[in-house]
Write a protein that holds these residues in place. Structure first.
Motif, mmCIF file in Angstrom:
data_model
loop_
_atom_site.group_PDB
_atom_site.id
_atom_site.type_symbol
_atom_site.label_atom_id
_atom_site.label_comp_id
_atom_site.label_asym_id
_atom_site.label_seq_id
_atom_site.Cartn_x
_atom_site.Cartn_y
_atom_site.Cartn_z
ATOM 1 N N VAL A 264 -102.608 -87.784 35.374
ATOM 2 C CA VAL A 264 -102.437 -88.829 36.395
ATOM 3 C C VAL A 264 -102.774 -90.186 35.796
ATOM 4 C CG1 VAL A 264 -103.280 -89.734 38.582
ATOM 5 C CG2 VAL A 264 -102.879 -87.286 38.337
ATOM 6 N N TYR A 265 -103.876 -90.246 35.081
ATOM 7 C CA TYR A 265 -104.310 -91.510 34.475
ATOM 8 C C TYR A 265 -103.281 -92.030 33.465
ATOM 9 C CZ TYR A 265 -106.856 -94.663 31.390
ATOM 10 O OH TYR A 265 -107.234 -95.737 30.616
ATOM 11 N N ARG A 266 -102.697 -91.122 32.692
ATOM 12 C CA ARG A 266 -101.712 -91.528 31.684
ATOM 13 C C ARG A 266 -100.342 -91.802 32.278
ATOM 14 N NH1 ARG A 266 -103.375 -86.456 27.858
ATOM 15 N NH2 ARG A 266 -105.323 -87.289 26.998
ATOM 16 N N GLY A 267 -100.167 -91.507 33.549
ATOM 17 C CA GLY A 267 -98.883 -91.735 34.193
ATOM 18 C C GLY A 267 -97.884 -90.624 33.987
ATOM 19 N N LEU B 17 -103.989 -87.289 43.515
ATOM 20 C CA LEU B 17 -105.281 -87.815 43.078
ATOM 21 C C LEU B 17 -106.336 -87.657 44.168
ATOM 22 C CD1 LEU B 17 -106.690 -89.174 40.709
ATOM 23 C CD2 LEU B 17 -105.992 -91.384 41.628
ATOM 24 N N ASP B 18 -105.939 -87.837 45.398
ATOM 25 C CA ASP B 18 -106.863 -87.690 46.523
ATOM 26 C C ASP B 18 -107.398 -86.261 46.599
ATOM 27 O OD1 ASP B 18 -108.279 -88.586 48.734
ATOM 28 O OD2 ASP B 18 -106.678 -88.119 50.132
ATOM 29 N N GLN B 19 -106.490 -85.282 46.600
ATOM 30 C CA GLN B 19 -106.914 -83.881 46.670
ATOM 31 C C GLN B 19 -107.692 -83.458 45.422
ATOM 32 O OE1 GLN B 19 -106.730 -81.919 49.267
ATOM 33 N NE2 GLN B 19 -105.586 -83.384 50.509
ATOM 34 N N LEU B 20 -107.271 -83.962 44.277
ATOM 35 C CA LEU B 20 -107.905 -83.594 43.005
ATOM 36 C C LEU B 20 -109.357 -84.054 42.951
ATOM 37 C CD1 LEU B 20 -107.604 -82.489 40.099
ATOM 38 C CD2 LEU B 20 -106.758 -84.748 39.439
#
Length: 335
Positions: free
Chosen positions: A225-228, A236-239
């Motif tokens: 997610v951070y790397r796109g 991201l919310d659930q993670l």
């Protein structure tokens, strides 16, 4: 007794009438949903699921209508399940005996009938369909996989007996395996939701077991997610919520996350990113709080670090919950 042609003509006439009324239910709101139920049309609608002559399109329409009727309406949920749970049994039978698209819609209908209804969830558990759903987790059909995971989450929510069925089938292992082994963000999100629901209010031993098995995969997804590599979306919310659930007052799981490569760098970057939602920010602050329980001195040494600077800047956040979380974390680390 009617001849074959007469039966077929009768079926076509009834199905045409039902189709008109189903369209009203799907597009007309609560008024038409109540009218449909009060007219006694739920039983004929369920009967469509058992007619050999029902086309796939008609079955899909019927299941969509049932799901709409059941959504958030316990009166309709009870009416659909019917006396002796015959309606529920009909939906369950549809899950076992149809092509993937229809099975997917039947599962969504089962989820809608169960949602917020403890009595129905109990009956669903007794029906044996949870075993079928557990087996469907491994399907290669991503739409069916997503529907199965979300339905499991609904059916086990606030029902410990149903959760135990899933745990005994080791289905939580299958859910964890999906998280970093699917190309579908929607399936990943559904798996995270299912795992969060399963693990809610579980014993520490089970949380430690799951943390040991899944933490490295969660960090890998966070890095992607951070790397796109994958879009943020609801992932991201659930993670981050699941990460926090796993480490809350769990020292071994906290250590697993703390020891992960670049975890502090990623958390700092996400907190610094103004596009990160308040919900995710609160989860990240919660994770840092758990770190501070055991690593306070290490965090104190990060004075004038990027993390320190971003937390200072967040003290003036527009969100009251974020300001309160930052203040608590600040006091915990730097006093």
């Amino acid at each position: 007794m009617m001849s074959g042609d007469e039966t077929r003509n009768c079926s076509e006439e009834v199905s045409e009438q039902l189709q008109r009324m189903m369209a009203e239910v799907l597009h007309g709101g609560a008024k038409y949903q109540n009218r449909f139920r009060d007219a006694g049309m739920i039983c004929p609608l369920l009967a469509l699921l058992t007619w050999p002559s029902s086309s796939h399109d008609l079955l899909c329409l019927a299941l969509d209508t049932l799901a709409t009727l059941a959504s958030g309406n316990q009166i309709n949920q009870k009416a659909i399940c019917g006396a002796g749970n015959k309606g529920l049994q009909t939906i369950v039978a549809t899950i076992n005996n149809q092509p993937a698209l229809i099975v997917c819609k039947a599962i969504r209908t089962l989820s809608a009938v169960s949602s917020g209804n403890k009595e129905v969830k109990r009956d669903v558990g007794k029906s044996g369909v949870l075993i079928t759903l557990c087996d469907l987790i491994d399907t290669f059909d991503e739409i069916l996989q997503e529907s199965t995971l979300l339905a499991l989450s609904t059916i086990v929510d606030d029902d410990e007996k149903n959760k135990e069925v899933v745990f005994k089938r080791k289905a939580h292992h299958r859910v964890m395996k999906i998280i970093n082994n699917t190309h579908s963000e929607r399936v990943t999100v559904a798996a995270l939701i299912a795992l969060r629901t399963l693990l809610y209010n579980q014993p520490k031993k089970r949380l430690r077991e799951c943390g040991k098995l899944v933490m490295s995969d969660l960090v890998m997804v966070l890095q992607n997610v951070y790397r796109g590599v994958v879009e943020h979306g609801g992932l991201l919310d659930q993670l981050t919520h699941l990460m926090l659930d796993l480490i809350h007052k769990q020292s071994k799981n906290t250590k697993l996350l703390w020891d992960s490569t670049a975890i502090m760098y990623i958390i700092t970057a996400l907190l610094k990113d103004h596009s990160t939602s308040f919900s995710v920010v609160l989860s990240l602050l919660g994770i840092l709080w758990e770190f501070a329980r055991k690593r306070k001195r290490v965090l104190q040494l990060q004075n004038n670090s990027p993390l320190h600077h971003v937390i200072v800047s967040m003290r003036s956040s527009n969100d009251a919950s974020v300001r309160a979380g930052v203040l608590q974390l600040w006091k915990k680390i730097w006093g």
